[in-house]
Design a protein around this motif. Structure first.
Motif, PDB file in Angstrom:
ATOM      1  N   GLN A 213       0.855  -1.189   0.000  1.00  0.00           N
ATOM      2  CA  GLN A 213       0.000   0.000   0.000  1.00  0.00           C
ATOM      3  C   GLN A 213       0.891   1.239   0.000  1.00  0.00           C
ATOM      4  O   GLN A 213       1.824   1.338   0.797  1.00  0.00           O
ATOM      5  CB  GLN A 213      -0.931   0.020   1.211  1.00  0.00           C
ATOM      6  CG  GLN A 213      -2.014   1.091   1.066  1.00  0.00           C
ATOM      7  CD  GLN A 213      -3.036   1.031   2.199  1.00  0.00           C
ATOM      8  OE1 GLN A 213      -2.735   1.438   3.315  1.00  0.00           O
ATOM      9  NE2 GLN A 213      -4.226   0.531   1.910  1.00  0.00           N
ATOM     10  N   ASP A 214       0.599   2.134  -0.930  1.00  0.00           N
ATOM     11  CA  ASP A 214       1.357   3.382  -1.099  1.00  0.00           C
ATOM     12  C   ASP A 214       0.681   4.497  -0.289  1.00  0.00           C
ATOM     13  O   ASP A 214      -0.455   4.333   0.177  1.00  0.00           O
ATOM     14  CB  ASP A 214       1.335   3.721  -2.601  1.00  0.00           C
ATOM     15  CG  ASP A 214       2.250   4.864  -2.990  1.00  0.00           C
ATOM     16  OD1 ASP A 214       3.091   5.268  -2.173  1.00  0.00           O
ATOM     17  OD2 ASP A 214       2.119   5.366  -4.127  1.00  0.00           O
ATOM     18  N   HIS A 215       1.332   5.623  -0.128  1.00  0.00           N
ATOM     19  CA  HIS A 215       0.767   6.810   0.529  1.00  0.00           C
ATOM     20  C   HIS A 215       1.047   7.985  -0.390  1.00  0.00           C
ATOM     21  O   HIS A 215       2.133   8.555  -0.362  1.00  0.00           O
ATOM     22  CB  HIS A 215       1.416   7.026   1.900  1.00  0.00           C
ATOM     23  CG  HIS A 215       1.162   5.908   2.865  1.00  0.00           C
ATOM     24  ND1 HIS A 215       1.667   4.646   2.681  1.00  0.00           N
ATOM     25  CD2 HIS A 215       0.437   5.866   4.011  1.00  0.00           C
ATOM     26  CE1 HIS A 215       1.269   3.872   3.678  1.00  0.00           C
ATOM     27  NE2 HIS A 215       0.518   4.585   4.498  1.00  0.00           N
ATOM     28  N   CYS A 288       3.264   0.076 -15.846  1.00  0.00           N
ATOM     29  CA  CYS A 288       4.024  -0.941 -16.586  1.00  0.00           C
ATOM     30  C   CYS A 288       5.405  -1.180 -15.974  1.00  0.00           C
ATOM     31  O   CYS A 288       6.301  -1.652 -16.653  1.00  0.00           O
ATOM     32  CB  CYS A 288       4.140  -0.523 -18.044  1.00  0.00           C
ATOM     33  SG  CYS A 288       4.992   1.040 -18.323  1.00  0.00           S
ATOM     34  N   ARG A 289       5.551  -0.885 -14.677  1.00  0.00           N
ATOM     35  CA  ARG A 289       6.871  -0.980 -14.008  1.00  0.00           C
ATOM     36  C   ARG A 289       6.623  -1.114 -12.509  1.00  0.00           C
ATOM     37  O   ARG A 289       5.493  -1.035 -12.043  1.00  0.00           O
ATOM     38  CB  ARG A 289       7.701   0.263 -14.328  1.00  0.00           C
ATOM     39  CG  ARG A 289       6.889   1.557 -14.459  1.00  0.00           C
ATOM     40  CD  ARG A 289       6.520   2.186 -13.194  1.00  0.00           C
ATOM     41  NE  ARG A 289       5.489   3.192 -13.264  1.00  0.00           N
ATOM     42  CZ  ARG A 289       5.002   3.779 -12.190  1.00  0.00           C
ATOM     43  NH1 ARG A 289       5.439   3.472 -11.001  1.00  0.00           N
ATOM     44  NH2 ARG A 289       4.046   4.668 -12.275  1.00  0.00           N
ATOM     45  N   PHE A 290       7.706  -1.328 -11.749  1.00  0.00           N
ATOM     46  CA  PHE A 290       7.568  -1.402 -10.291  1.00  0.00           C
ATOM     47  C   PHE A 290       7.127  -0.039  -9.745  1.00  0.00           C
ATOM     48  O   PHE A 290       7.506   1.010 -10.288  1.00  0.00           O
ATOM     49  CB  PHE A 290       8.903  -1.738  -9.628  1.00  0.00           C
ATOM     50  CG  PHE A 290       9.230  -3.209  -9.613  1.00  0.00           C
ATOM     51  CD1 PHE A 290       8.533  -4.076  -8.775  1.00  0.00           C
ATOM     52  CD2 PHE A 290      10.235  -3.727 -10.410  1.00  0.00           C
ATOM     53  CE1 PHE A 290       8.834  -5.425  -8.749  1.00  0.00           C
ATOM     54  CE2 PHE A 290      10.540  -5.083 -10.393  1.00  0.00           C
ATOM     55  CZ  PHE A 290       9.840  -5.931  -9.556  1.00  0.00           C
ATOM     56  N   PRO A 293       7.462   4.382  -4.030  1.00  0.00           N
ATOM     57  CA  PRO A 293       8.418   3.615  -3.238  1.00  0.00           C
ATOM     58  C   PRO A 293       8.017   2.165  -2.925  1.00  0.00           C
ATOM     59  O   PRO A 293       8.666   1.531  -2.084  1.00  0.00           O
ATOM     60  CB  PRO A 293       8.458   4.407  -1.930  1.00  0.00           C
ATOM     61  CG  PRO A 293       7.032   4.852  -1.750  1.00  0.00           C
ATOM     62  CD  PRO A 293       6.523   5.137  -3.146  1.00  0.00           C
ATOM     63  N   GLU A 294       6.972   1.610  -3.576  1.00  0.00           N
ATOM     64  CA  GLU A 294       6.563   0.256  -3.197  1.00  0.00           C
ATOM     65  C   GLU A 294       7.702  -0.763  -3.398  1.00  0.00           C
ATOM     66  O   GLU A 294       7.847  -1.700  -2.615  1.00  0.00           O
ATOM     67  CB  GLU A 294       5.340  -0.186  -4.009  1.00  0.00           C
ATOM     68  CG  GLU A 294       4.086   0.618  -3.710  1.00  0.00           C
ATOM     69  CD  GLU A 294       3.879   1.717  -4.725  1.00  0.00           C
ATOM     70  OE1 GLU A 294       4.866   2.413  -5.076  1.00  0.00           O
ATOM     71  OE2 GLU A 294       2.744   1.904  -5.174  1.00  0.00           O
ATOM     72  N   ALA A 295       8.494  -0.575  -4.469  1.00  0.00           N
ATOM     73  CA  ALA A 295       9.586  -1.528  -4.725  1.00  0.00           C
ATOM     74  C   ALA A 295      10.546  -1.585  -3.536  1.00  0.00           C
ATOM     75  O   ALA A 295      11.097  -2.650  -3.215  1.00  0.00           O
ATOM     76  CB  ALA A 295      10.355  -1.125  -5.978  1.00  0.00           C
TER      77      ALA A 295
END
Ligand code: GLY
Length: 442
Positions: A213-215, A288-290, A293-295
């Motif tokens: 989960q992103d913020h 279409c990419r990571f 900052p989730e990666a």
């Protein structure tokens, strides 16, 4: 094996770090990289990721695998060009990358394949009268989106008439979005909690990495303007096993099958942004990419060889390898320059990095930094992220925030509530990644 990562953000530092742990002991190059990537890889100069310049780097350094981090070069067809000259590439070609490069394309694709998403209409910018009439009829709340790439700033959530007017002005004036808003998508507002899926696919097989989960907003409690992302945690407990089943059956499988059936089998990581609504998961957007900052939160949870994962994907043999992930929780908190996502200063010295990286299970991933001799200075809006892992989310967050407290630069800003929503859920961490294969089209 020599591997080249294209990009310069925190995501690319996390990728370089993950590849550097491979038992295959690759030589890793990052172009152009940042002050963090140069600790685990060799940075190469690259002004812009144009195909000629990247091909020259591939030839000069005997590169066997290219990993394309950001969306822009994927949407522009860098992967196609490199594949044409026989290079193994992790990242989709121009056709499949439209899934992020054109919201108009992705919404029509979802409609064709009955993939749940918000109701929508697409307008050309010059059809302003029709756009305004439709928006008036729909009323607030709704979401206005520039169809093209807009560096994460192209989705405008409008909660009242005033915000709709402001959003339309931004999109229609052409100043801020230029070509990205030549087409404008108007979407129904979706209520719920967001989650991100990362599906690594080689055109015929796929495997899902831990959810996150992103913020996106700059301020605590999801207030203020959108950013590239101020922190993330993984896995996202809102993705219960039942919700994962629904997302796999209604979204992941039909998306990969649909792309293959339309002649664009997907190779790379498909990032599906979901809204968990009372009617089940719906797609907010595809990337279409990571995620970044989730990666930085997800990759530290992959316990098998990430080089092998990316190479096997690029070579179409994903079904032959085992992918394993940790059952720990991971949290990542971004430190940004004061003023971001608006104007900010650059060139400020960063201190405390060594102390933070000495904490147990704690990583510092650089983003907007440059190395000047032994000094690290800020060079971007999102400067770095502290990513930490622990047996539970609370512990991971505590570690990440301890790391943040040790790092300093003038005006540094971070959110103080990363992961708070995750702590409200029961944590049930899935140890085995899901996988599947693309169904042949009729
Ligand atoms: N963190 C949001 C993105 O990568 O698009």
């Amino acid at each position: 094996m020599n591997a080249l990562i294209i990009g310069s953000g925190g995501r690319e530092h996390a990728l370089a770090w993950a590849l550097s742990r491979s038992p295959q002991k690759p030589s890793i190059f990052v172009a152009p990289g940042n002050a963090g990537t140069q600790q685990v890889a060799t940075n190469l100069e690259l002004d812009a990721p144009d195909p000629d310049a990247v091909q020259a780097l591939v030839e000069a350094h005997g590169i066997g695998l290219v990993v394309i981090g950001p969306e822009q070069p994927l949407v522009s067809g860098l992967a196609n060009r490199l594949r044409e000259v026989g290079v193994a590439v992790f990242g989709p070609g121009k056709g499949a990358a439209q899934i992020e490069g054109s919201k108009a394309f992705s919404k029509a694709f979802m409609e064709r394949h009955n993939i749940p998403t918000a109701a929508y209409r697409t307008f050309r910018r010059q059809d302003e009268a029709a756009l305004r009439a439709y928006v008036k009829e729909q009323g607030a709340p709704l979401v206005l989106k520039a169809s093209g790439l807009a560096a994460g700033k192209g989705a405008i959530v409008c909660m009242n008439r005033r915000e709709i007017e402001d959003g339309l002005s931004q999109l229609l004036s052409g100043d801020q979005f230029d070509q990205a808003a030549e087409e404008i998508v108007v979407e129904a507002f979706m209520e719920g909690e967001e989650a991100s899926l990362f599906v690594v696919a080689d055109g015929t097989s796929w495997v899902m990495l831990p959810t996150a989960q992103d913020h996106k907003r700059i301020g605590d409690d999801d207030t203020g303007p959108n950013t590239g992302g101020m922190g993330a945690y993984a896995p996202a407990p809102v993705m219960t096993p039942d919700m994962m089943d629904l997302a796999t059956e209604r979204i992941v499988q039909p998306t990969l099958d649909g792309l293959a059936a339309e002649g664009m089998p997907y190779n790379g990581v498909l990032y599906v942004g979901l809204m968990i609504t009372p009617d089940g998961p719906k797609v907010v957007e595809y990337n279409c990419r990571f995620g970044d900052p989730e990666a930085q939160a997800v990759l530290p949870l992959v316990t098998s060889d990430v080089l092998e994962l990316l190479l096997a994907t690029a070579e179409g043999r994903l079904s032959e390898i085992d992918v394993t992930v940790s059952n720990m929780a991971s949290a990542c908190v971004v430190m940004a320059s004061g003023g971001y996502p608006g104007a900010y200063s650059k060139g400020l010295p960063v201190s405390g990095l060594d102390m933070a990286t000495q904490l147990p299970n704690t990583l510092v991933f650089h983003a907007g930094t440059v190395g000047v001799g032994s000094l690290v200075r800020t060079s971007g809006g999102r400067v770095l992220a502290v990513s930490a892992q622990a047996s539970g989310l609370q512990g991971a967050l505590a570690r990440a925030y301890t790391g943040i407290s040790l790092i300093h630069f003038d005006g540094a800003y971070h959110r103080t509530d990363i992961g708070r929503k995750g702590l409200l859920h029961d944590m049930s961490l899935a140890a085995a990644p899901r996988s599947g294969s693309t169904r042949p089209s009729e």
